[in-house]
Write a protein that holds these residues in place. Structure first.
Motif, PDB file in Angstrom:
ATOM      1  N   LEU A 146     -15.421 -17.147 -13.503  1.00 43.97           N
ATOM      2  CA  LEU A 146     -14.713 -16.060 -12.830  1.00 43.97           C
ATOM      3  C   LEU A 146     -15.326 -14.749 -13.338  1.00 43.97           C
ATOM      4  O   LEU A 146     -14.794 -14.112 -14.247  1.00 43.97           O
ATOM      5  CB  LEU A 146     -13.216 -16.124 -13.154  1.00 43.97           C
ATOM      6  CG  LEU A 146     -12.532 -17.472 -12.894  1.00 43.97           C
ATOM      7  CD1 LEU A 146     -11.160 -17.527 -13.531  1.00 43.97           C
ATOM      8  CD2 LEU A 146     -12.452 -17.751 -11.405  1.00 43.97           C
ATOM      9  N   TRP A 180      -8.197 -21.692  -8.521  1.00 44.52           N
ATOM     10  CA  TRP A 180      -9.198 -20.926  -7.794  1.00 44.52           C
ATOM     11  C   TRP A 180     -10.355 -21.850  -7.452  1.00 44.52           C
ATOM     12  O   TRP A 180     -10.761 -22.677  -8.279  1.00 44.52           O
ATOM     13  CB  TRP A 180      -9.682 -19.757  -8.651  1.00 44.52           C
ATOM     14  CG  TRP A 180     -10.718 -18.896  -7.999  1.00 44.52           C
ATOM     15  CD1 TRP A 180     -10.500 -17.856  -7.141  1.00 44.52           C
ATOM     16  CD2 TRP A 180     -12.136 -18.989  -8.150  1.00 44.52           C
ATOM     17  NE1 TRP A 180     -11.688 -17.301  -6.762  1.00 44.52           N
ATOM     18  CE2 TRP A 180     -12.708 -17.982  -7.361  1.00 44.52           C
ATOM     19  CE3 TRP A 180     -12.976 -19.845  -8.865  1.00 44.52           C
ATOM     20  CZ2 TRP A 180     -14.087 -17.795  -7.279  1.00 44.52           C
ATOM     21  CZ3 TRP A 180     -14.345 -19.656  -8.784  1.00 44.52           C
ATOM     22  CH2 TRP A 180     -14.885 -18.637  -8.000  1.00 44.52           C
ATOM     23  N   PRO A 216     -10.082 -27.943  -8.200  1.00 44.79           N
ATOM     24  CA  PRO A 216     -10.396 -26.523  -8.284  1.00 44.79           C
ATOM     25  C   PRO A 216     -11.401 -26.233  -9.400  1.00 44.79           C
ATOM     26  O   PRO A 216     -11.501 -26.963 -10.383  1.00 44.79           O
ATOM     27  CB  PRO A 216      -9.041 -25.873  -8.597  1.00 44.79           C
ATOM     28  CG  PRO A 216      -8.026 -26.857  -8.111  1.00 44.79           C
ATOM     29  CD  PRO A 216      -8.648 -28.206  -8.342  1.00 44.79           C
ATOM     30  N   LEU A 247      -5.046 -12.977 -11.067  1.00 44.28           N
ATOM     31  CA  LEU A 247      -6.091 -13.805 -10.446  1.00 44.28           C
ATOM     32  C   LEU A 247      -6.296 -13.376  -9.001  1.00 44.28           C
ATOM     33  O   LEU A 247      -7.433 -13.213  -8.539  1.00 44.28           O
ATOM     34  CB  LEU A 247      -5.720 -15.292 -10.537  1.00 44.28           C
ATOM     35  CG  LEU A 247      -6.686 -16.273  -9.893  1.00 44.28           C
ATOM     36  CD1 LEU A 247      -8.050 -16.254 -10.597  1.00 44.28           C
ATOM     37  CD2 LEU A 247      -6.090 -17.689  -9.925  1.00 44.28           C
ATOM     38  N   TRP A 248      -5.213 -13.191  -8.268  1.00 39.32           N
ATOM     39  CA  TRP A 248      -5.283 -12.800  -6.866  1.00 39.32           C
ATOM     40  C   TRP A 248      -5.975 -11.441  -6.718  1.00 39.32           C
ATOM     41  O   TRP A 248      -6.849 -11.276  -5.868  1.00 39.32           O
ATOM     42  CB  TRP A 248      -3.880 -12.764  -6.258  1.00 39.32           C
ATOM     43  CG  TRP A 248      -3.887 -12.400  -4.812  1.00 39.32           C
ATOM     44  CD1 TRP A 248      -4.042 -13.240  -3.749  1.00 39.32           C
ATOM     45  CD2 TRP A 248      -3.749 -11.071  -4.265  1.00 39.32           C
ATOM     46  NE1 TRP A 248      -4.007 -12.517  -2.576  1.00 39.32           N
ATOM     47  CE2 TRP A 248      -3.834 -11.186  -2.871  1.00 39.32           C
ATOM     48  CE3 TRP A 248      -3.562  -9.823  -4.835  1.00 39.32           C
ATOM     49  CZ2 TRP A 248      -3.738 -10.091  -2.023  1.00 39.32           C
ATOM     50  CZ3 TRP A 248      -3.471  -8.716  -3.991  1.00 39.32           C
ATOM     51  CH2 TRP A 248      -3.559  -8.864  -2.601  1.00 39.32           C
ATOM     52  N   ALA A 254      -7.835 -18.115  -4.074  1.00 42.92           N
ATOM     53  CA  ALA A 254      -6.842 -18.310  -5.133  1.00 42.92           C
ATOM     54  C   ALA A 254      -5.630 -19.031  -4.556  1.00 42.92           C
ATOM     55  O   ALA A 254      -5.283 -18.840  -3.383  1.00 42.92           O
ATOM     56  CB  ALA A 254      -6.432 -16.966  -5.718  1.00 42.92           C
ATOM     57  N   GLU A 282     -14.310 -21.729  -5.674  1.00 41.77           N
ATOM     58  CA  GLU A 282     -15.443 -20.915  -5.228  1.00 41.77           C
ATOM     59  C   GLU A 282     -15.561 -21.039  -3.700  1.00 41.77           C
ATOM     60  O   GLU A 282     -15.372 -22.111  -3.136  1.00 41.77           O
ATOM     61  CB  GLU A 282     -16.711 -21.397  -5.953  1.00 41.77           C
ATOM     62  CG  GLU A 282     -17.919 -20.514  -5.769  1.00 41.77           C
ATOM     63  CD  GLU A 282     -18.731 -20.884  -4.549  1.00 41.77           C
ATOM     64  OE1 GLU A 282     -19.278 -19.973  -3.907  1.00 41.77           O
ATOM     65  OE2 GLU A 282     -18.814 -22.084  -4.221  1.00 41.77           O
ATOM     66  N   ARG A 283     -15.835 -19.916  -3.030  1.00 40.05           N
ATOM     67  CA  ARG A 283     -15.772 -19.825  -1.573  1.00 40.05           C
ATOM     68  C   ARG A 283     -16.618 -20.876  -0.845  1.00 40.05           C
ATOM     69  O   ARG A 283     -16.144 -21.499   0.104  1.00 40.05           O
ATOM     70  CB  ARG A 283     -16.163 -18.426  -1.109  1.00 40.05           C
ATOM     71  CG  ARG A 283     -16.024 -18.252   0.406  1.00 40.05           C
ATOM     72  CD  ARG A 283     -16.026 -16.824   0.857  1.00 40.05           C
ATOM     73  NE  ARG A 283     -15.037 -15.984   0.222  1.00 40.05           N
ATOM     74  CZ  ARG A 283     -13.730 -15.984   0.505  1.00 40.05           C
ATOM     75  NH1 ARG A 283     -13.256 -16.810   1.406  1.00 40.05           N
ATOM     76  NH2 ARG A 283     -12.908 -15.162  -0.120  1.00 40.05           N
ATOM     77  N   ASN A 288      -9.629 -11.718  -7.276  1.00 39.61           N
ATOM     78  CA  ASN A 288     -10.256 -12.399  -6.139  1.00 39.61           C
ATOM     79  C   ASN A 288     -10.331 -11.481  -4.915  1.00 39.61           C
ATOM     80  O   ASN A 288     -11.309 -11.532  -4.166  1.00 39.61           O
ATOM     81  CB  ASN A 288      -9.517 -13.686  -5.799  1.00 39.61           C
ATOM     82  CG  ASN A 288     -10.312 -14.542  -4.856  1.00 39.61           C
ATOM     83  OD1 ASN A 288     -11.425 -14.958  -5.160  1.00 39.61           O
ATOM     84  ND2 ASN A 288      -9.754 -14.795  -3.686  1.00 39.61           N
TER      85      ASN A 288
END
Length: 190
Positions: A178, A91, A113, A58-59, A70, A93-94, A62
């Motif tokens: 994602l 995670w 999240p 995941l990281w 994340a 969203e920004r 991202n």
């Protein structure tokens, strides 16, 4: 996992809960919507290794996309229903993350999240984790995966859809939440 019902005489407010967490940094604590305090035992080594593998994927995704933020299992989130939960991986969203003030980001962020992942350890009850994933979905998570390595199953939760069950998938796609994330599960089953 131990659930402590503090009863009507003890109110586990956000401030009291935060103090408990600060005074007990070695414990993983959560607060349910009913006000129960949940103390989770440390994960076994095999579970920790599996979780590191999943979080690493995941990281890495991202880092490449820069679409959000994340989080590992030490991060807590205050859900809209008032529960404070700590998924094994998450995670956001920004733009949702950036709408929070720096103070909100430092505390248990007041949002659910977009993506949550829970990895069942041998000491976890499947029904408890399933209820937790439903809670995430009901509080705004767009995608949730509950992984049961011993049974070789992944339970997928999305809003407005019935839970989906996959048997020992080699990979899973995080699309559309994602974009282009394809998580490799082969090490989870090995």
């Amino acid at each position: 996992m131990i659930a402590l019902n503090l009863g009507p005489t003890v109110q586990l407010t956000d401030q009291v809960f935060a103090q408990l967490c600060q005074q007990n940094p070695d414990l993983r604590l959560e607060r349910t919507v009913q006000g129960e305090l949940i103390a989770m035992s440390p994960a076994g080594s095999a579970t920790g290794a599996r979780n590191a593998d999943l979080l690493g994927q995941l990281w890495q995704w991202n880092q490449q996309t820069r679409l959000g933020v994340a989080f590992d299992s030490s991060a807590g989130f205050t859900l809209p229903n008032g529960a404070i939960r700590s998924p094994d991986a998450a995670w956001i969203e920004r733009s949702r993350w950036e709408r929070l003030s720096p103070e909100q980001q430092r505390q248990f962020a007041p949002l659910c999240p977009d993506f949550v992942l829970e990895l069942k350890s041998p000491s976890d009850e499947l029904s408890t984790l399933q209820a937790k994933l439903e809670e995430y979905r009901d509080n705004g998570a767009q995608l949730g995966w509950l992984i049961d390595p011993d049974a070789g199953r992944v339970y997928c939760y999305r809003p407005g859809q019935p839970m989906e069950l996959w048997e020992r998938p080699d990979t899973l796609s995080g699309d559309p939440i994602l974009p282009n994330l394809v998580m490799d599960f082969t090490a989870i089953w090995g």
